[in-house]
Structure formats: structure tokens, C-alpha cells
Enzyme design. Structure first.
Site, PDB file in Angstrom:
ATOM      1  N   ASP A  37      28.445  27.960  18.378  1.00 49.44           N
ATOM      2  CA  ASP A  37      28.420  26.512  18.577  1.00 49.44           C
ATOM      3  C   ASP A  37      27.089  25.942  18.095  1.00 49.44           C
ATOM      4  O   ASP A  37      26.102  26.666  17.928  1.00 49.44           O
ATOM      5  CB  ASP A  37      28.615  26.247  20.072  1.00 49.44           C
ATOM      6  CG  ASP A  37      28.742  24.778  20.392  1.00 49.44           C
ATOM      7  OD1 ASP A  37      29.173  24.002  19.522  1.00 49.44           O
ATOM      8  OD2 ASP A  37      28.390  24.407  21.530  1.00 49.44           O
TER       9      ASP A  37
ATOM     10  N   ASP B  87      25.630  22.252  19.109  1.00 49.04           N
ATOM     11  CA  ASP B  87      24.914  21.466  20.129  1.00 49.04           C
ATOM     12  C   ASP B  87      24.725  22.262  21.409  1.00 49.04           C
ATOM     13  O   ASP B  87      25.670  22.852  21.934  1.00 49.04           O
ATOM     14  CB  ASP B  87      25.683  20.179  20.439  1.00 49.04           C
ATOM     15  CG  ASP B  87      25.715  19.251  19.231  1.00 49.04           C
ATOM     16  OD1 ASP B  87      24.832  19.370  18.364  1.00 49.04           O
ATOM     17  OD2 ASP B  87      26.646  18.432  19.154  1.00 49.04           O
TER      18      ASP B  87
END
Lengths: 175, 175
Positions: A7, A9
Site C-alpha cells: 500500500d 498511504d
């Protein structure tokens, strides 16, 4: 070569940190960390400022200048030699962030190529051997090994193997 | 609910058509369709204009105004009720296209949501039951049912079930 889905963020980029820094400077006010729980990080900010925070989040440029998580650049450089890495960000909700995220990734992680970036809305159609993500909603659908990257909003989540920082990721993937 | 992975360019959007229209009007010259083969559609244009065509392709706005493939809007509206649909575009190579593609999709196909759009570089990490795509490089890695959407550049490809237009897709998926 095993595939790792990573991922963006709160995992390699720090939008929450950038938002808090911006907010506290702009409004001479403190964020309430105790109120930031799974799915409700907005609650760390006073109700009357939710709209401002959301506008900031949707504005062009916000995702272009985010701080990089400590050690992510060095650890991922070595992981990128040993694994098939894809950076998968549920970013389509924020259309102004899409090019910013591409430009940010290739600036700070120049060893990645555009082929390794995926910008989606939902991650349920993504397949790999490992997923490192701060959101349960992404991990629940994943069929491989699930690793919860610790963030303020997931402090109370139990039952997942955690990665607290990129040094811990190195201990798992580069041993 | 079965999941269908649907490509964007040359499948629901017509960038090749837009490029040819633009080129022939701008340069009062004809594209050579016979030269457009798998992986080399650029060869339809004279060598001395390759740079111009590539600049057009990378420019902001090009993907915002593309024609929609005939019948795609109506057929996909019904398919969207019966299947889990994701529109997956290998668009990250063209960073200026990312927001354009989001805006285009939600304008012409308003029944789709941002959750159904995936913008990637490579499609090998995408999993589903069916994939409709005009590129062999995307179909080869896919584990489900592969459907080649006919385009100028893939006319000579053999060994795949083809979809020539959205009426044929309806005959397969909405029977």
C-alpha cells in the site's frame, strides 16, 4: 519470485502526518490522537474543521509532497531485487491525486517503474503472495499472507501479524 | 457473482479512432491500416510523424474526449447488474491520462463508480473470471476465461475466442 502487494498511504507515504502538520500550523490547534480509530481518522479533527480537512485531501498537489516513511526507500530497494513488488493504492476516490502519486513514487523510489504502480478504488481483484496494508478492508479480501502496517487508526485491531516500521519489514523479508 | 475484467482503450474507448481522425485532419494524410499490426500500431503513421503522434498520446486531454465504442454503454449497463465489473486500464505509462480516464469513464458510464476503475502499468496481478482485452500481453497472464476484443493491431492473432463488438459481448454475457 514471490509477489508483494504494498500500500502507499500510511505505509510508504505519510498523508496523515502531512495533514496533521498542515492543520496544526494553519489553525494553531492540536489534533486529538485518541479519537483516531479504524475508519474514523477524521474524528481526530474538530467537527467544524472536517470540511476543510476533506478539501485539503481532495486538492491537487496534496499527495505530491508527502513525507516518505522512515527506511522505506532503502528497505524497498533491496526487496525490489528479491521480490516482484507492486505498489497498490486505493486512490481513484481522489482523482486529483492520481498523477501526483505517480510522480511522487518515481521521484522518491526511482528504482520502481510505472509498471509497478496500481491505482484502484477497491483491492479485491488484486492477487499476490503477501500484502502489506494499513486497512482491514483491503486485507480481508486478500488470499495470501496478510500483514497489517501499524497506523494511528488501526491501533485497536487484533488478530493480524503487524509491521510497525520498515526495519521490521526488512527483518521479515530480507533475512 | 462472476467478475469480468474489461479493458478501456480499444475496447470501450476508441483512442486509435481519435488519433487517426486527428492525424488525417491535421496533416491531410492517410493512415496506412495494413501496417498496423500487434505491438506496432505506430507503423500505420509515416516514420517522420511518430514523434508527433506520441506527443499527442502523452498530452493532457487526449484521453478525456475519446469516442465511446458502439453499444458499450447500453450493454455494460445491463452487464453491470449481473456481474462484478472492473474497468482495468494499463494507463500509468501515460500519467497525464489518469484523471482524464477517471473523468471520461464516470461521464459516459455514469452507472459505474470510482470503485470499479483500476489504472495500472501491468495486469498480471489482476484476478477475475473473465477478461476482455485487445492485447495478448494482458491476456497471457490471466487465469480465467480470455476474450480477445478485435482491434486493427490484433487482426492476425489466432487461437483466442474473439469479441468483435459489444452486441457480440451481449450475446455471450446477457443470454
Amino acid at each position: 519470485m514471490e509477489r508483494i502487494i504494498i500500500d502507499m498511504d500510511e505505509v510508504i507515504a505519510d498523508p496523515m502526518g502531512a495533514m496533521i502538520t498542515w492543520y496544526e500550523k494553519e489553525y494553531h490547534s492540536k489534533v486529538n490522537y485518541d479519537n483516531i480509530k479504524e475508519g474514523s481518522w477524521l474524528k481526530g479533527f474538530p467537527d467544524e474543521h472536517h470540511q476543510l480537512v476533506l478539501e485539503k485531501l481532495y486538492s491537487p498537489g496534496f499527495f505530491r509532497d508527502l513525507p516518505v516513511m522512515d527506511d522505506a526507500v532503502d528497505v524497498l530497494k533491496e526487496m525490489n531485487q528479491r521480490y516482484e513488488i507492486f505498489i497498490v493504492s486505493a486512490a481513484v476516490e481522489f482523482p486529483n491525486s492520481l498523477k501526483d502519486k505517480h510522480d511522487w513514487l518515481l521521484e522518491y523510489f526511482p528504482y520502481f517503474t510505472w509498471r509497478q504502480l496500481v491505482l484502484c478504488g477497491d483491492k479485491r481483484m488484486i492477487v499476490g503472495d503477501h500484502m502489506i496494508d494499513d486497512h482491514l478492508k483491503n486485507l480481508v479480501h486478500f488470499k495470501g499472507n496478510k500483514l497489517l502496517y501499524s497506523a494511528l487508526h488501526n491501533r485497536e485491531v487484533q488478530g493480524y501479524q503487524r509491521i510497525n516500521n520498515w526495519k521490521e519489514a526488512a527483518a521479515i523479508f530480507l533475512k
